[in-house]
Every structure is written in structure tokens, then in C-alpha cells.
Design an enzyme around this catalytic site. Structure first.
Site, PDB file in Angstrom:
ATOM      1  N   SER A 105       0.825  -1.215   0.000  1.00 15.10           N
ATOM      2  CA  SER A 105       0.000   0.000   0.000  1.00 15.10           C
ATOM      3  C   SER A 105       0.852   1.254   0.000  1.00 15.10           C
ATOM      4  CB  SER A 105      -0.946   0.002   1.210  1.00 15.10           C
ATOM      5  OG  SER A 105      -0.236  -0.242   2.407  1.00 15.10           O
ATOM      6  N   LYS A 173       4.495 -11.540   3.271  1.00 12.69           N
ATOM      7  CA  LYS A 173       3.051 -11.694   3.102  1.00 12.69           C
ATOM      8  C   LYS A 173       2.754 -11.895   1.619  1.00 12.69           C
ATOM      9  CE  LYS A 173      -0.022  -8.263   3.429  1.00 12.69           C
ATOM     10  NZ  LYS A 173      -0.806  -8.369   2.166  1.00 12.69           N
ATOM     11  N   GLU A 243      -9.210  -9.059   4.957  1.00  7.11           N
ATOM     12  CA  GLU A 243      -9.444  -7.652   4.634  1.00  7.11           C
ATOM     13  C   GLU A 243     -10.843  -7.432   4.066  1.00  7.11           C
ATOM     14  OE1 GLU A 243      -7.509  -3.865   2.189  1.00  7.11           O
ATOM     15  OE2 GLU A 243      -6.462  -5.784   2.231  1.00  7.11           O
TER      16      GLU A 243
END
Length: 374
Positions: A105, A173, A243
Site C-alpha cells: 500500500s 506476506k 481484509e
């Protein structure tokens, strides 16, 4: 040559134990010395004693995979923050946060892109290394960017190795729970790298999703998310991020798995929570960021407003000639040196510079006289 390396290893051990002895106190046992030495962040390229470091606290006890598993077994919530640079890593670390994710992000929050897709592995590694220099205790997770795992399990392993060796992360991740991601996860775990999975909204799949949309809002989608999470656990993930899914679905996933779930916009029934550093601090004021700050984020401060106010005040001071004042002009030149400089400038024919020196000297005299009159 072998003797040379043995001697080098012996000296290195002596240096490590000597440093540990200093932390543990004189006369400690070998076990005590090794325990004291365990506080060092061995993967970091930051030395324990730097030339300009000044006083510093002893190395804190590191959060490890065992730490996280113990918290999970005891039912203690796990805290996680997404951050991207040295100063934010320092803040996160000192706050006692368990895990620090260097997320892709960063493409949107720091680099100003509209999606996470443009950020590259090389760019991610720069941010990972900066975070590793700032965090001494948190468990560090590096996000595998789009394009680093999709081609093959072999590519995923190579990328994960770079994230560990160059980025100095503790784990990686990997987004997605469909078949090729599961294969990638299994290969990376078998290569000796700890992996966090990620299901629900997966921003790297925005091309097929058609935008940033909540996930698992139908029974079929919810079942798919649960099955993907279970497949990632079976492939070796030690944790899974959920999420933008309904709290009911997140609770079902959490109950079904035997590993921690970390929620982001997934309700309170998960094993832990993660938010982005900039979002939770309320740092974003630009319209671009207003459209990407998630609805689920609780803002714990309004740092952005404070920053904007400070910058506006600075601009006003500069524009009005109020900064820097005498108080913020600390470096002085002795009177006799100033006089000598004036003579040198006049001799060299540097008239404009000489005129500036004269004006400064006269201003100083006037300020001194005014101060004495008061």
C-alpha cells in the site's frame, strides 16, 4: 586458510560475549551471557554502538514467531501496523506494537498511485530496509508486491529470499488464496521463509475485481474465503490477514483455523488487528488520500491538521521576514574576524559582499544598543 577462519570466528565470539557481559553485568554465566546477547537484532545492519548514537536504551526483547504463537494460544489480541520508513518504524516499535507490515500500500500512501500495482520489488526493499533500521523489537513482515510471485513458485521463492536477505524482514506476506498462490506459499515455506496469507479484498487483484470492493458479502463468496484461508493454513502460513469482509465471515474463518487471523475492516472476532500508520494518525489531508482512506479506519489523532497548520505558520513567517530571527541564527563570527573579512573583500574588489557585511555589522550594533537601552 582454515586456521585463519577459525581464529576469526573465535574473535567474533569473544566480541559477542564481551558485549553480552557488559549488558548482563560482570560475572554472568555463559547462559546469562547468551540470553543478554539475544537482545541484539542480528539481521539489522545497524551497529549496537554507532559513532553519533549517544545514550540509548538496551536492546528490547524481540517479538518472534514463538511470541506470536504464545499470544494466540493465550487468546491475547495481536496488534499490527503497516508502516513504510525509519521514523514511523521507530514510533511503532516504541508503542509496543507486535507486528509491523511493510505493505505494498506504500504505492498509494507514499508514492501517490491509485492502486498498489505499480510498486516494484526494488522499491519495496528500500522501504523494508528503512523500517528494519528503525524497528528493534517488532516482528517485521514484508509484502510481496504484484509481479513478484505470479510467474511460478520458483519466482516466489527467489523474491521471498530477496525480501529476507536484502529487506531484513522476519517473514513475507503473499496475497490471494487461489491455487497458484497456495503453491507459491507452500514453496516459500518449504524454502524456510515464514509466510502471512491474505484473503478477502486482495488489492493486487483489482484488475479482475473491477475496483476496491468488500469481499464475502454473499454465501458463496464467504465460503470461498473460508476455503482459501484453510488452504493457506494447510500450505504453511502462520497467520492470515482478512481484509474488508463481514465480521460474521471473519469470525467463522478465525474459529475454523488453528493460526492467528489479523483483521482489517473485518470486525472484532479476529485474533488481531492491523491499520495503516498514516490512516490511524489522521495524517492525510490531500484530496487524493481522502478517497483512499478506508471507511473502517478509526483515526486516533488528527496529525495531518497539525502538520498543515505548522507548514502554514512556517510559510507565513518566511514570507513576513520573521524567520529566522536572531534566536535562530546561532552561528557567529568574532568582531575582529568580521573586520578582517571586510578589508579582504574591499581589497579583492568584491563591493557587493563588502556592502552586505557593513549592513550586518551596523544592524548588530543597533540591536546591541537597543538591548542595552532596555
Amino acid at each position: 586458510m582454515a586456521a585463519y577462519y577459525r581464529e576469526a570466528q573465535r574473535r567474533l565470539c569473544q566480541m559477542v560475549l564481551a558485549g553480552a557481559a557488559q549488558r548482563a553485568g560482570a560475572g554472568g554465566s555463559l547462559a546469562e551471557l547468551l540470553q543478554a546477547g539475544s537482545g541484539v537484532r542480528w539481521m539489522s545492519n545497524k551497529p549496537e554502538h554507532a559513532v553519533y548514537s549517544g545514550p540509548s536504551a538496551p536492546s528490547p526483547r524481540r517479538v518472534t514467531l514463538r511470541t506470536l504463537r504464545d499470544k494466540y494460544r493465550r487468546g491475547e489480541p495481536i496488534s499490527m501496523v503497516t508502516a513504510y520508513d525509519y521514523p514511523s518504524a521507530v514510533h511503532v516499535d516504541e508503542a509496543g506494537i507486535d507486528m509491523l507490515l511493510v505493505g505494498d500500500s506504500v504505492a498509494m500512501v507514499v508514492h501517490g498511485h491509485d492502486t498498489t500495482l505499480p510498486v516494484t520489488m526494488d522499491e519495496m526493499l528500500v522501504h523494508c530496509k528503512a523500517v528494519a533500521r528503525g524497528a528493534r523489537r517488532a516482528f517485521l513482515v514484508g509484502d510481496m508486491p504484484f509481479g513478484s510471485v505470479e510467474v511460478s513458485p520458483e519466482q516466489a521463492v527467489q523474491s521471498a529470499i530477496r525480501m529476507m536477505k536484502e529487506g531484513q524482514m522476519d517473514a513475507v506476506k503473499i496475497e490471494g488464496g487461489f491455487s497458484n498462490r497456495v503453491k507459491a506459499v507452500r514453496s516459500v515455506v518449504e524454502a524456510g521463509v515464514a509466510v502471512v496469507g491474505h484473503v478477502g479484498l486482495t488489492p493486487q487483484a483489482i484488475s479482475v475485481l473491477g475496483g476496491f470492493r468488500p469481499a464475502a458479502q454473499s454465501a458463496s463468496e464467504a465460503l470461498r474465503v473460508i476455503k482459501e484461508a484453510k488452504a493457506l493454513e494447510a500450505a504453511g502460513c502462520f497467520s492470515v490477514v482478512l481484509e474488508c469482509v463481514p465480521a460474521l465471515v471473519a469470525a467463522a474463518v478465525t474459529r475454523e483455523l488453528g493460526i492467528p487471523t489479523i483483521g482489517i475492516g473485518a470486525g472484532g472476532g479476529t485474533s488481531g488487528q492491523v491499520l495503516v500508520y498514516h490512516d490511524l494518525l489522521g495524517m492525510m489531508q490531500h484530496p487524493h488520500h481522502a478517497k483512499v482512506t478506508p471507511k473502517f479506519c478509526k483515526q486516533y489523532s488528527a496529525v495531518g491538521a497539525v502538520i498543515q497548520e505548522a507548514l502554514a505558520a512556517y510559510h507565513a513567517d518566511v514570507a513576513g521576514g520573521h524567520f529566522p530571527s536572531e534566536a535562530f541564527s546561532p552561528y557567529k563570527i568574532a568582531q575582529h574576524e568580521a573586520n578582517q573579512l571586510l578589508r579582504d573583500l574591499e581589497r579583492e574588489g568584491l563591493d557587493s559582499a563588502a556592502e552586505a557585511v557593513v549592513e550586518q555589522l551596523e544592524a548588530k550594533k543597533e540591536a546591541t544598543a537597543a538591548a542595552q537601552a532596555e
